[in-house]
Design a protein around this motif. Sequence first.
Motif, PDB file in Angstrom:
ATOM      1  N   VAL A   1      30.333   7.997  42.046  1.00 53.97           N
ATOM      2  CA  VAL A   1      30.990   8.765  43.105  1.00 53.97           C
ATOM      3  C   VAL A   1      31.494   7.812  44.182  1.00 53.97           C
ATOM      4  O   VAL A   1      30.819   6.842  44.536  1.00 53.97           O
ATOM      5  N   ILE A   2      32.679   8.100  44.699  1.00 57.30           N
ATOM      6  CA  ILE A   2      33.236   7.353  45.831  1.00 57.30           C
ATOM      7  C   ILE A   2      33.465   8.335  46.973  1.00 57.30           C
ATOM      8  O   ILE A   2      34.088   9.385  46.777  1.00 57.30           O
ATOM      9  N   LEU A   3      32.952   7.992  48.146  1.00 58.78           N
ATOM     10  CA  LEU A   3      33.211   8.769  49.358  1.00 58.78           C
ATOM     11  C   LEU A   3      34.252   8.018  50.176  1.00 58.78           C
ATOM     12  O   LEU A   3      34.042   6.871  50.567  1.00 58.78           O
ATOM     13  N   THR A   4      35.388   8.671  50.431  1.00 55.20           N
ATOM     14  CA  THR A   4      36.438   8.050  51.235  1.00 55.20           C
ATOM     15  C   THR A   4      36.435   8.685  52.623  1.00 55.20           C
ATOM     16  O   THR A   4      36.511   9.901  52.761  1.00 55.20           O
ATOM     17  N   LEU A   5      36.342   7.841  53.642  1.00 58.14           N
ATOM     18  CA  LEU A   5      36.270   8.303  55.027  1.00 58.14           C
ATOM     19  C   LEU A   5      37.629   8.151  55.687  1.00 58.14           C
ATOM     20  O   LEU A   5      38.028   7.059  56.077  1.00 58.14           O
ATOM     21  N   GLY A   6      38.365   9.243  55.773  1.00 62.66           N
ATOM     22  CA  GLY A   6      39.684   9.234  56.374  1.00 62.66           C
ATOM     23  C   GLY A   6      40.792   9.064  55.346  1.00 62.66           C
ATOM     24  O   GLY A   6      40.572   8.591  54.223  1.00 62.66           O
TER      25      GLY A   6
END
Length: 219
Positions: free
Chosen positions: A144-149
Amino acid sequence: MTTPIDPPRDCPLCPRLHDFIARHRLSHPDWHNAPVDTWYPAGGPKDVRLLVVGLAPGLRGANRTGRPFTGDYAGDLLYATLNEFGLSKGRFEARPDDGLELVGTAITNSVRCVPPENKPTSSEINTCRQFLLTSLDVMQNLRVILTLGKIAHDSTIRALGGRVAAHPFSHGGETEIGGLSIVSSYHCSRYNTNTGRLTEPMFHQVFRQISDLISQSGR
């Protein structure tokens, strides 16, 4: 020539960012003032199941301390949330020597050098993407990758070979590319939290989504 996982300390690829850092080395010689490397759990890239991708180091945050999201408000919210969901352990004290450890998680930025006014140019984002690509290559168990913005999200989508139009940014949005789940969130910056654009419950809900995705991938 093979691209390194992290840029060298005196990376010359983005002249504007290189010069900006050089000026701060003169005025603040005790700061990190260099590209900020990806931070991995103790076991290294092979132990990473979640990657958090931010925008760029903050001037008095990671650019000062040398550790992603360390030294400014965004880190306070991010690391408190990681601890709550078992993705880090130890006490976060906004110092790189505070003993905090990541658990199955790595943290990086789409642009590794601090940009003036926290605004990288399109050219700088595109140039630095090569380091995101090489980082992704060594995380063989990433799920999983969490992208912030939006900037971090769009750069990550492009690094994975996707079309931004087919994988648009939205808070709490989920998409998939090449077997990887990408979850997007508003950035945990002071501006977003002060204006109510992002609340702590909203951020926690994103991490509940992430926890579910990681659990599902392990079945």
